[in-house]
Design a protein around this motif. Structure first.
Motif, mmCIF file in Angstrom:
data_model
loop_
_atom_site.group_PDB
_atom_site.id
_atom_site.type_symbol
_atom_site.label_atom_id
_atom_site.label_comp_id
_atom_site.label_asym_id
_atom_site.label_seq_id
_atom_site.Cartn_x
_atom_site.Cartn_y
_atom_site.Cartn_z
ATOM 1 N N ASP A 71 3.404 7.217 7.908
ATOM 2 C CA ASP A 71 4.092 6.609 6.764
ATOM 3 C C ASP A 71 3.214 5.539 6.110
ATOM 4 O OD1 ASP A 71 6.307 8.165 7.183
ATOM 5 O OD2 ASP A 71 7.358 6.645 8.378
ATOM 6 N N THR A 72 3.422 5.334 4.837
ATOM 7 C CA THR A 72 2.724 4.274 4.116
ATOM 8 C C THR A 72 3.496 2.966 4.289
ATOM 9 O OG1 THR A 72 3.946 4.567 2.047
ATOM 10 C CG2 THR A 72 2.004 5.976 2.397
ATOM 11 N N ASP A 73 2.843 1.868 3.923
ATOM 12 C CA ASP A 73 3.536 0.574 3.946
ATOM 13 C C ASP A 73 4.699 0.587 2.954
ATOM 14 O OD1 ASP A 73 2.004 -0.533 5.907
ATOM 15 O OD2 ASP A 73 0.762 -1.765 4.577
ATOM 16 N N SER B 235 0.818 -1.218 0.000
ATOM 17 C CA SER B 235 0.000 0.000 0.000
ATOM 18 C C SER B 235 0.850 1.265 0.000
ATOM 19 C CB SER B 235 -0.919 0.004 1.222
ATOM 20 O OG SER B 235 -1.636 1.220 1.306
ATOM 21 N N ARG B 236 0.403 2.230 -0.793
ATOM 22 C CA ARG B 236 1.075 3.532 -0.846
ATOM 23 C C ARG B 236 0.177 4.625 -0.267
ATOM 24 N NH1 ARG B 236 4.964 2.970 -6.171
ATOM 25 N NH2 ARG B 236 5.003 0.699 -6.144
ATOM 26 N N ARG B 237 -0.823 4.178 0.498
ATOM 27 C CA ARG B 237 -1.713 5.128 1.164
ATOM 28 C C ARG B 237 -1.314 5.258 2.626
ATOM 29 N NH1 ARG B 237 -7.808 3.523 -1.008
ATOM 30 N NH2 ARG B 237 -7.424 3.955 -3.235
ATOM 31 N N ALA B 238 -1.236 6.485 3.072
ATOM 32 C CA ALA B 238 -0.816 6.747 4.452
ATOM 33 C C ALA B 238 -1.898 6.317 5.430
ATOM 34 C CB ALA B 238 -0.507 8.224 4.630
ATOM 35 N N LYS B 239 -1.452 5.733 6.537
ATOM 36 C CA LYS B 239 -2.376 5.337 7.596
ATOM 37 C C LYS B 239 -2.357 6.389 8.702
ATOM 38 C CE LYS B 239 -1.751 0.381 6.765
ATOM 39 N NZ LYS B 239 -1.298 -0.912 7.349
ATOM 40 N N TYR B 240 -3.529 7.021 8.909
ATOM 41 C CA TYR B 240 -3.656 8.008 9.972
ATOM 42 C C TYR B 240 -2.619 9.126 9.837
ATOM 43 C CZ TYR B 240 -5.967 3.830 11.732
ATOM 44 O OH TYR B 240 -6.752 2.694 11.843
ATOM 45 N N GLU C 115 -0.662 -7.264 2.760
ATOM 46 C CA GLU C 115 -1.056 -7.359 1.352
ATOM 47 C C GLU C 115 -0.311 -8.455 0.585
ATOM 48 O OE1 GLU C 115 -0.752 -2.902 2.493
ATOM 49 O OE2 GLU C 115 0.407 -4.738 2.766
ATOM 50 N N ASP D 186 7.635 7.954 -4.531
ATOM 51 C CA ASP D 186 7.565 6.498 -4.675
ATOM 52 C C ASP D 186 8.015 6.026 -6.047
ATOM 53 O OD1 ASP D 186 6.607 6.398 -2.114
ATOM 54 O OD2 ASP D 186 4.521 6.001 -2.666
#
Length: 286
Positions: free
Chosen positions: A50-52, A42-47, A109, A76
């Motif tokens: 940093d992203t995964d 995943s390249r979406r930030a959590k909260y 993932e 990225d």
């Protein structure tokens, strides 16, 4: 088989890739790595953190590349470009280092089992000498095995009387290494036929069993256990359950790559053994 392969413009088979990775295999390894690993992170930030993919990059720079993590590109797509360039410019063994390292990652993932299955399928398809075994990339062929096959092909090609054995060995290798449609059953058949042809040429006998016994009259002493072993190998290929030298008319066991490779290596080694014995004893092979 492609048109270019059918007309002989491009090879349909290849040699065992022991200390090399050709373009087809390299591209395949990258594609599987991208599909099963890189693109799934995943390249979406959590909260807002940093992203995964950021975490993946940190792990890669720190544990694999051994580079300062503050040299990771800001974007990225630039990070992936760096990973890709290093992948394609590395040595063959560095490529396998990277593939093996990817299996150590722990992200929700990623399905490591599916990744390994896909890699092993590609390695077999492209005639690589390596497979994932118990989570590690390990050789299934070595220099000795490859050299035995090559030496045997050279031996039977050198002697005119062994041209039949040359055809059988060449066919065995081609059927084993055919990237589109490997034929393991008939590869085994061709391998044992190469032994049979060699023994019959050396002795004039009509069957492998008689030929093995006749070799002793020519001074080639074969240990009883060794001779018995080859009798049993020949018996295996004649066993209806194996379906190697008989029509398949009942339930049978399907041979795989390892079975066919083993038979090719053993047959090649035995032919080299016989030719070597003949040379030592001064037995002429025309």
């Amino acid at each position: 088989m492609k048109f270019s392969q059918r007309i002989g413009k491009k090879p349909a088979t290849k040699n065992i890739q022991l200390e090399s990775i050709d373009e087809d295999l390299l591209n395949g390894l990258w594609n599987i790595s991208k599909i099963y690993i890189i693109d799934r992170i995943s390249r979406r930030a959590k909260y807002g953190g940093d992203t995964d993919f950021d975490l993946f990059s940190n792990i890669l720079w720190h544990k694999f590349y051994r580079l300062p993590i503050d040299t990771i590109p800001d974007y990225d797509f630039k990070t992936e470009k760096f990973i890709r360039e290093n992948f394609f410019k590395g040595q063959w063994y560095e490529t396998y280092d990277f593939i093996e390292f990817l299996t150590s990652l722990d992200f929700d993932e990623i399905n490591t089992k599916d990744f390994i299955t896909a890699i092993n399928s590609l390695l077999e398809h492209e005639f690589s000498a390596y497979r994932f075994i118990d989570g590690k990339i390990a050789p299934i062929s070595n220099k000795i095995e490859v050299n035995e096959i090559q030496q045997s092909l050279e031996q039977v090609n050198y002697f005119t009387s062994l041209s039949g054995a040359n055809i059988h060995l060449t066919n065995a290798l081609e059927k084993l290494s055919d990237r589109k449609n490997p034929d393991y059953r008939n590869s085994i058949k061709e391998s044992i036929s190469a032994i049979e042809t060699t023994c019959r040429v050396l002795t004039g006998e009509s069957t492998l069993g008689k030929a093995l016994n006749s070799l002793e009259h020519k001074g080639i002493k074969i240990d009883d256990q060794l001779k018995s072993g080859f009798d049993k190998i020949y018996a295996f290929t004649n066993n209806k359950q194996s379906g190697i030298r008989h029509a398949i008319i009942e339930e049978h066991n399907n041979p795989d790559f390892d079975d066919a490779k083993y038979m090719l290596v053993v047959s090649s080694s035995f032919i080299n053994y016989l030719v070597g014995k003949c040379k030592k004893l001064g037995i002429t092979i025309k």
